[in-house]
Design an enzyme around this catalytic site. Structure first.
Site, short mmCIF file in Angstrom:
data_model
loop_
_atom_site.label_atom_id
_atom_site.label_comp_id
_atom_site.label_asym_id
_atom_site.label_seq_id
_atom_site.Cartn_x
_atom_site.Cartn_y
_atom_site.Cartn_z
N LYS A 206 0.84 -1.20 0.00
CA LYS A 206 0.00 0.00 0.00
C LYS A 206 0.88 1.25 0.00
O LYS A 206 0.68 2.16 -0.78
CB LYS A 206 -0.90 -0.05 1.24
CG LYS A 206 -1.85 1.11 1.37
CD LYS A 206 -2.80 0.86 2.54
CE LYS A 206 -3.58 2.12 2.85
NZ LYS A 206 -4.51 1.94 3.98
N GLU A 212 10.61 -4.60 4.50
CA GLU A 212 10.70 -6.00 4.07
C GLU A 212 10.37 -6.13 2.59
O GLU A 212 11.08 -6.78 1.81
CB GLU A 212 9.72 -6.88 4.87
CG GLU A 212 10.06 -7.05 6.33
CD GLU A 212 9.35 -6.03 7.22
OE1 GLU A 212 9.10 -4.89 6.77
OE2 GLU A 212 9.07 -6.37 8.38
N GLU A 354 -4.95 -7.34 15.16
CA GLU A 354 -4.43 -6.02 14.75
C GLU A 354 -5.56 -4.99 14.81
O GLU A 354 -5.33 -3.82 15.07
CB GLU A 354 -3.83 -6.10 13.34
CG GLU A 354 -2.95 -4.90 13.01
CD GLU A 354 -2.21 -5.02 11.69
OE1 GLU A 354 -1.96 -6.14 11.21
OE2 GLU A 354 -1.89 -3.97 11.12
N HIS A 385 -4.59 -33.83 17.25
CA HIS A 385 -3.44 -34.64 17.68
C HIS A 385 -2.38 -33.79 18.34
O HIS A 385 -1.25 -34.22 18.50
CB HIS A 385 -2.87 -35.40 16.49
CG HIS A 385 -3.88 -36.35 15.92
ND1 HIS A 385 -3.91 -37.69 16.24
CD2 HIS A 385 -4.94 -36.14 15.09
CE1 HIS A 385 -4.94 -38.27 15.62
NE2 HIS A 385 -5.57 -37.34 14.92
N LYS A 513 8.01 -0.89 12.61
CA LYS A 513 8.63 -0.39 11.37
C LYS A 513 9.70 0.66 11.71
O LYS A 513 10.75 0.71 11.10
CB LYS A 513 7.58 0.19 10.43
CG LYS A 513 6.60 -0.85 9.87
CD LYS A 513 5.67 -0.31 8.78
CE LYS A 513 4.70 -1.35 8.27
NZ LYS A 513 3.84 -0.94 7.18
C1 G6Q Z 1 -2.50 -4.03 7.96
C2 G6Q Z 1 -1.26 -3.46 8.45
C3 G6Q Z 1 -0.01 -4.12 7.96
C4 G6Q Z 1 0.37 -3.77 6.52
C5 G6Q Z 1 1.80 -4.20 6.27
C6 G6Q Z 1 2.24 -3.93 4.86
O1 G6Q Z 1 -3.59 -3.61 8.22
O2 G6Q Z 1 -1.25 -2.11 8.24
O3 G6Q Z 1 -0.07 -5.52 8.09
O4 G6Q Z 1 -0.52 -4.37 5.63
O5 G6Q Z 1 2.63 -3.56 7.18
O6 G6Q Z 1 2.12 -2.59 4.54
P1 G6Q Z 1 2.26 -2.12 3.04
O7 G6Q Z 1 1.16 -2.73 2.24
O8 G6Q Z 1 2.19 -0.62 3.07
O9 G6Q Z 1 3.60 -2.60 2.56
#
Ligand code: G6Q
Length: 547
Positions: A206, A212, A354, A385, A513
């Protein structure tokens, strides 16, 4: 709004919980021959049975009173109409618009968001179909066979879970892979099994700034350039992006024509329905992807319109509140008796914890009650199990969701019947337990000496009275999966609405982060680190000496 623990409905529920504790779920069945009919709901091809919970008609009435006191109906509507209910980030929460297959306008700040959603769906369809038909090829002219989604958290867990769940619909010769972890092992092991000529990388982020994802994306790009690319421009045939950040996508080297957008009013963990679902669409085809959206839309309509007493997500949420806040349960297990759903517990962990792992309410005050329980689980019968021991005889009582399909995608031999016999048996055994006299009778049949019997007896008793919800659906189709996921999303929403917390921010995740970025430069060079507490300094310095 005043603290919910001060509400009359809350106080009444507290009093009622003392009464309920005097009886058992099994006894409640004895006293009410209509209990199953009373506490179960049919919706389309799904049956939801919540009768194996410690509840009576009064419990449900009091829980509904609590929901009304918390203005739940207005809050539900507020989400659907695009109010900025994510108040700490001043954002609307409109993942329901992404699957609004009925096409009615959804306005945010006075503008209908549906045209842009439809435009992205059309863009996705065009792309997916061109990959499937072979019109889109890799830079050496070969058809794409492997798709690697690089993303983490909300940009990974949803698509990864759905790709596993809908495996039977993978009819397009595309295999999907998921790289999320910054641990170099994850990408290394994936790159070993793919051919760069026939692989498409989807960089899903996003923000397009997540450490990462961007690190993994750069490693994949370097690998690709080294392995086969003759020119930088070959990247265009092998890398696409799903993001809200066009500038960063361009900077990475992805052609903006190969970027699929979504918007800040789609939370990461709610983004599966957006272009973040591209890996899903490539694996199962756009028609099936849209069928999943449609199934979710049906659940949205149910959630928005049904009265509380027939509303599955509302009832699930209220039962969760009953267990968490009034009966003192602090964890909740999800056990799909459906191997295709083995990643569902992982996905729900993020969705629930979350979203509702918060301790401050909308007025900025610390809440005086528990919020999200710990969500966990695994597929049955495997789970039987391992940790089922604790669920049957441990000191903690853990409410469970059991899910199963009445029709299997793989109906071979006796497998499905055996699977379902376990599903039914477990919900019953958790509730009924095994009394001392039953255990004694069993042991007596084994012809044990009196001494052996007395030694074994306490270990063979099962207290029972352990609650569960049962979901039976006809078949795990794309539409059914969409409905199940939307159902859980709305359950989480209702709980957040009642607890009066913001289910749509994640400052705890943001902290992670930031922190790693501060420490990273300290790992350079040989100098001893002294800027932290002695434990953190000690760990960092041990690493520096031993790397
Ligand atoms: C979800 C969180 C988190 C996010 C990741 C990846 O609701 O905000 O899990 O999706 O940190 O973020 P980006 O999509 O911005 O890389």
């Amino acid at each position: 709004m005043k603290q919910i623990t001060k509400l009359l409905s809350w106080k009444k529920l507290k009093e009622h919980s003392a009464d309920i504790s005097k009886t058992t779920i099994a006894e409640l069945f004895v006293h009410d021959s209509k209990r199953f009919e009373r506490f179960s709901i049919h919706l389309g091809d799904m049956l939801f049975d919540y009768s194996k919970n410690p509840i009576t008609k009064d419990t449900i009435r009091l829980l509904h009173n609590l929901a009304e006191d918390c203005d739940l109906m207005r809050k539900i509507e507020s989400m659907f109409i695009g109010d900025k209910i994510n108040f700490t980030e001043k954002r609307a929460v409109l993942h329901t618009a992404l699957r609004n297959t009925k096409g009615k306008p959804v306005k945010m700040d006075g503008r209908d968001v549906m045209p842009q959603i439809r435009a992205v769906l059309t863009h996705m369809r065009h792309f997916v179909e061109s990959v499937h038909s072979g019109e889109w090829t890799g830079c050496s002219g070969k058809k794409i066979t492997d798709v690697v989604n690089i993303g983490i958290g909300g940009s990974d867990l949803g698509p990864a879970m759905v790709c596993s769940a809908l495996e039977p619909y993978s009819n397009f010769g595309i295999k999907t892979h998921f790289i999320s972890n910054i641990d170099g092992t994850h990408i290394t092991e994936t790159l070993k099994i793919i051919n760069p000529e026939t692989t498409l990388f989807i960089i899903s982020s996003k923000t397009f700034t997540t450490q990462e994802t961007i690190t993994n994306a750069n490693t994949a790009k370097q690998w690709f350039l080294k392995k086969i690319a003759k020119h930088e421009k070959d990247i265009a045939k092998h890398f696409i992006a799903i993001s809200t950040n066009e500038k960063a996508v361009k900077k990475f080297g992805i052609d903006p024509r190969n970027m699929f957008v979504f918007w800040d009013w789609v939370g990461g963990r709610y983004s599966l329905w957006s272009a973040i679902g591209m890996s899903v669409a490539l694996q199962i085809g756009m028609d099936n992807f849209e069928a999943m959206l449609h199934g979710a839309c049906e659940m949205d309509t149910h959630f928005r319109n049904e009265p509380f007493e027939k509303n599955i997500p509302v009832i699930m949420a209220l039962l969760g509140i009953w267990h968490t806040n009034f009966l003192g349960k602090c964890s909740h297990a999800v056990i799909p008796y459906d191997q295709y759903l083995f990643k569902l517990p992982d996905y729900l962990q993020q969705l629930d914890m979350e979203s509702n792992g918060k301790r401050v309410n909308a007025d900025g005050e610390q809440v005086s009650h528990s919020t999200s329980p710990v969500i966990w689980g695994n597929a049955g019968t495997n789970a039987q199990h391992s940790f089922f021991q604790l669920m049957h005889q441990g000191t903690q009582v853990i409410p469970v969701d059991f899910l199963a399909a009445t029709q299997s995608h793989n109906d071979i031999g006796e497998h499905h019947k055996i699977l379902l016999s376990n599903y039914f048996a477990q919900t019953e055994a958790l509730m009924m337990g095994k009394s001392e006299s039953e255990a004694r009778e069993e042991l007596e049949e084994q012809g044990l000496s009196a001494e052996e019997l007395d030694t074994l007896l306490p270990h063979k008793v099962f207290p029972g009275n352990r609650p569960s919800n049962s979901f039976l659906y006809k078949k795990l189709t794309p539409a059914m999966l969409g409905a199940i996921l939307a159902m859980y999303e709305h359950k989480v929403f209702v709980q957040g609405a009642i607890w009066n917390i913001n289910s749509f921010d994640q400052w705890g995740v943001e902290l992670g982060k930031q922190l790693a970025k501060q420490i990273l430069p300290e790992l350079e060079g040989k100098s001893t680190v002294t800027t932290h507490d002695s434990s953190t300094n000690g760990l960092i310095n041990y690493y520096k000496k031993n790397r």
